[in-house]
Design a protein around this motif. Structure first.
Motif, PDB file in Angstrom:
ATOM      1  N   MET A   1       0.928  -1.518  -0.268  1.00 31.20           N
ATOM      2  CA  MET A   1       0.093   0.106  -0.167  1.00 31.20           C
ATOM      3  C   MET A   1       0.641   1.118   0.831  1.00 31.20           C
ATOM      4  SD  MET A   1      -2.692  -1.109   2.660  1.00 31.20           S
ATOM      5  CE  MET A   1      -2.562  -1.685   3.850  1.00 31.20           C
ATOM      6  N   LEU A   2       2.075   0.886   0.909  1.00 33.81           N
ATOM      7  CA  LEU A   2       2.815   2.455   0.750  1.00 33.81           C
ATOM      8  C   LEU A   2       4.102   2.452  -0.197  1.00 33.81           C
ATOM      9  CD1 LEU A   2       4.382   2.076   4.403  1.00 33.81           C
ATOM     10  CD2 LEU A   2       2.518   2.877   3.840  1.00 33.81           C
ATOM     11  N   PHE A   3       3.947   1.387  -0.904  1.00 36.82           N
ATOM     12  CA  PHE A   3       4.817   1.021  -2.425  1.00 36.82           C
ATOM     13  C   PHE A   3       4.443   2.433  -4.051  1.00 36.82           C
ATOM     14  CE2 PHE A   3       7.860  -0.870  -5.664  1.00 36.82           C
ATOM     15  CZ  PHE A   3       8.811   0.085  -5.697  1.00 36.82           C
ATOM     16  N   PRO A   4       3.329   2.261  -3.792  1.00 34.88           N
ATOM     17  CA  PRO A   4       2.716   2.798  -5.040  1.00 34.88           C
ATOM     18  C   PRO A   4       2.314   4.308  -4.515  1.00 34.88           C
ATOM     19  CG  PRO A   4       1.159   1.007  -4.391  1.00 34.88           C
ATOM     20  CD  PRO A   4       2.085   1.032  -3.742  1.00 34.88           C
ATOM     21  N   SER A   5       2.309   4.435  -2.631  1.00 31.74           N
ATOM     22  CA  SER A   5       1.606   5.673  -2.939  1.00 31.74           C
ATOM     23  C   SER A   5       2.932   6.629  -3.059  1.00 31.74           C
ATOM     24  CB  SER A   5       1.470   5.716  -1.686  1.00 31.74           C
ATOM     25  OG  SER A   5       0.024   4.641  -1.414  1.00 31.74           O
ATOM     26  N   VAL A   6       4.123   6.590  -3.344  1.00 30.73           N
ATOM     27  CA  VAL A   6       4.914   6.925  -3.560  1.00 30.73           C
ATOM     28  C   VAL A   6       5.567   8.416  -4.780  1.00 30.73           C
ATOM     29  CG1 VAL A   6       7.728   7.529  -3.492  1.00 30.73           C
ATOM     30  CG2 VAL A   6       6.732   6.052  -1.752  1.00 30.73           C
ATOM     31  N   THR A   7       4.465   7.295  -5.723  1.00 33.50           N
ATOM     32  CA  THR A   7       4.229   7.940  -7.017  1.00 33.50           C
ATOM     33  C   THR A   7       3.478   7.990  -7.053  1.00 33.50           C
ATOM     34  OG1 THR A   7       5.001   5.125  -8.471  1.00 33.50           O
ATOM     35  CG2 THR A   7       6.862   6.381  -7.258  1.00 33.50           C
TER      36      THR A   7
END
Length: 310
Positions: free
Chosen positions: A69-75
């Motif tokens: 959930m956090l990883f794609p929220s970076v970009t």
């Protein structure tokens, strides 16, 4: 040096060769991002709500859902923001933060895959000592080590990238602030930062990949020795979801590193697969190929439906 550090923002050019497709891409990426958040949130809810899933294997799976959930929220939020017609500008500090968390979460997730592979090795090769070896203190220690490695990796890469002066141009030829897209904009020699970036990323990825290969090689030997086909199938089913997720994560990285000549469009597509699509696929893989997770999700769904009807 003061004159060289006056640049206070970058402009993200987006995905190469997609001019005029902004609306279509906005719909696609918004759907994928929302599906990723919902799918991984449901898996996390299923693990927390079911006492039968309070084991080391599902403890690591719950953490993987958080990272997915956090990883794609970076970009993804910034990308959907400028695809909707808003500004493509990102501040200097915002670019540094984006680069840091991209490598922090990506490296941590890679470490977690290795930890999960080791967990499956212990479960299959040492089943009688599994709960002793993978006791809570060990599980927490392995997770803390994964987060520490990710933080250290991201700190090194971000420091070497942004210690260089940036005075213009400020057009980042990518959809997020990645090292290969930012370093060419530096006003000084960036060869050392490029070497550090390539060496660190390559070494960590190779080390984690080899650790996964060692774990599953040692798992495969005892599985092949099982005489009953049903026993082999049961042992393999506990690993198949994890192996599929690892291939989805490492496959795009392998593709981009095996390119004889870098292709900006292919590189962007691979990054999209790695950053946005893979976290969505993980929720599908673990929900469709894991019976315990599926049954727990059904219970959660029924509880939500009955609560709404009441």
């Amino acid at each position: 040096m003061r004159n060289h550090t006056e640049l206070n923002q970058f402009n993200l050019l987006g995905i190469p060769q997609t001019e005029g497709l902004e609306t279509v891409l906005l719909v696609i990426f918004s759907f994928i991002y929302l599906f990723t958040l919902l799918g991984n949130l449901l898996i996390l809810l299923a693990i927390v709500s079911s006492s039968t899933l309070h084991t080391p294997m599902y403890f690591f799976l719950g953490l993987l859902s958080i990272l997915d959930m956090l990883f794609p929220s970076v970009t993804c939020p910034k990308m959907t923001f400028y695809l909707s017609g808003q500004s493509r500008a990102i501040s200097y500090k915002g670019c540094a933060v984006q680069l840091f968390f991209y490598h922090f979460l990506g490296s941590t997730e890679g470490c977690l895959y290795s930890v999960m592979a080791y967990d499956r090795f212990v479960a299959i090769c040492h089943p009688l000592r599994y709960m002793l070896i993978m006791r809570p203190g060990v599980c927490v220690g392995l997770v803390m080590a994964a987060w520490l490695v990710g933080c250290l990796q991201a700190t090194i890469l971000t420091s070497f990238t942004f210690q260089l002066p940036y005075c213009g141009p400020n057009r980042v030829d990518h959809f997020f602030c990645g090292i290969p897209a930012v370093l060419p904009l530096a006003c000084a020699d960036s060869s050392q930062a490029q070497r550090v970036g390539s060496t660190n990323v390559g070494f960590l990825a190779l080390t984690l990949w080899l650790s996964v290969c060692v774990s599953y090689t040692r798992i495969g030997i005892p599985i092949l020795r099982i005489r009953l086909a049903e026993g082999r199938q049961k042992a393999f089913s506990t690993c198949s979801a994890h192996l599929t997720a690892i291939l989805c994560a490492y496959g795009p990285v392998i593709i981009i590193y095996l390119q004889p000549t870098p292709n900006p469009f292919l590189g962007a597509m691979v990054q999209i697969l790695n950053n946005i699509v893979s976290p969505m696929l993980n929720s599908l893989i673990y929900s469709l190929r894991n019976k315990e997770v599926k049954s727990s999700l059904k219970r959660v769904f029924y509880n939500v439906v009955f609560t709404a009807l009441d």
